[in-house]
Design an enzyme around this catalytic site. Structure first.
Site, PDB file in Angstrom:
ATOM      1  CD  GLU A  97      -1.364  -2.314   2.114  1.00 55.19           C
ATOM      2  OE1 GLU A  97      -2.163  -2.915   2.853  1.00 55.19           O
ATOM      3  OE2 GLU A  97      -0.144  -2.624   2.025  1.00 55.19           O
TER       4      GLU A  97
ATOM      5  CB  ALA B 232      17.157 -44.380 -18.331  1.00 49.85           C
TER       6      ALA B 232
END
Length: 353
Positions: A57, A168
């Site tokens: 703000e 893998a």
């Protein structure tokens, strides 16, 4: 609750501003604010600065100057009413002469609460709860999790093949996904306070866990690098121990204990990049708040799965996740998901400063 089109557009922009400072504000909330003048035109924008700097703000009011008088402040979180390292935002709004304040999320803490009441007492029209769900699910999610559960918000990120393999059969796992997905991973890291892996991942892949730019260079601000290493497996030569970013090696016995450690270090948003075993531990304990899955259009047919044993023996016990967003990243696909469960989070008095 009547909200104008201009105010709703300003709220959407305020949420964007909050998103833009994720990873820089903790332990304070990543708030966005937009100031509209009396005619409904945008005259100021701001977002929370790092701790000790101005709140959203104040930054937006500084940009708006005298044009804020008689206008509207649109903020993602109710303006605070207490003095911490900065003054109360409610006071700043009153001093600026705004006539109306539109808020997404009411202040949940006792320490910083009372801003809306103070503004109303000063003659300001205050509307609470505008697009609250969207704001709570966005940049404020980490801070709100800290307030309610006294732990960081956890984003689990994983890259896998189409058949759910993260490596893998021979253990190789580099470059499962393409360049666009890897760039998104760096963006995710930059939006978090800490990046967490287990010692297995740290030893097998030797990742640096830094945020790098498009040129591959280490960026300025870096999240805390965290390695969970209960058995002292991490070698002194590990890249995660270099001076490119701060590192914390944890001996925590459980995800909950680890998150308590990180919360005490002002961490409010964690990116979990650990392997299948660590991911399963967080999921089993109900400590994953969001999942970001990068899927590559490739098949391996063997190799470790994206998550380890969850202790689920029947389809009726499957962990369900809600699909929030699907994004194409080059040849890959990003899925953003959230577990569909009630966390039972509780409110505390964790304030702002």
């Amino acid at each position: 609750m009547t909200v104008s089109r201009a105010e709703r557009q300003a709220m959407a922009r305020a949420r964007e501003l909050g998103d833009g400072v994720l990873g820089t504000t903790s332990p304070n909330p990543a708030v966005g604010a937009v100031i509209l003048d009396a005619a409904g035109d945008v005259v100021g924008e701001g977002a929370t600065a790092p701790p000790g700097g101005p709140h959203a703000e104040a930054a937006a009011l500084a940009q708006a100057g005298k044009r804020a008088r008689g206008g509207t402040a649109v903020v993602t979180l109710e303006p605070c009413a207490h003095t911490g390292r900065t003054g109360p935002c409610a006071d700043a709004l009153l001093a600026a002469g705004v006539a109306r304040v539109v808020v997404a999320v009411p202040e949940p803490t006792e320490l910083a609460g009372g801003g809306a009441d103070q503004l109303r007492a000063g003659g300001v029209d205050v509307v609470l709860g505008v697009e609250q769900a969207e704001a709570e699910a966005g940049a404020l999610a980490g801070w709100l999790t800290g307030v309610r559960s006294r732990r960081p918000f956890v984003v689990w990120k994983v890259a896998a093949t189409l058949d759910g393999r993260v490596a893998a059969a021979d253990g190789t796992s580099r470059w499962i996904t393409g360049e666009a997905a890897r760039a998104e991973t760096h963006r995710l890291r930059a939006a978090c306070d800490a990046v967490v892996v287990g010692s297995g991942t740290a030893v097998a892949d030797d990742p640096q866990l830094t945020v790098r730019n498009a040129a591959g260079r280490v960026s300025g601000r870096q999240p805390l690098r965290v390695v969970v290493d209960r058995r002292g497996r991490l070698p002194a030569t590990a890249r995660v121990l270099d001076d490119a970013a701060p590192t914390h090696v944890s001996r925590a016995a459980s995800p909950r204990e680890l998150l308590a450690e990180l919360y005490d270090r002002d961490v409010r948003r964690v990116l979990l990049e650990g392997g299948p075993t660590l991911a399963a531990a967080f999921l089993r304990d109900g400590l994953v708040d969001e999942a970001v899955v990068h899927l590559a259009p490739t098949l391996l047919g063997a190799g470790p799965a994206l998550v380890g044993d969850l202790g689920i023996g029947t389809i009726t016990g499957a962990l369900s996740l809600a699909l929030v967003e699907v994004t194409r990243l080059g040849r890959d696909v990003q899925l953003r998901l959230r577990p569909t469960r009630h966390t039972g989070e509780r409110q505390s008095a964790d304030g702002r400063g």
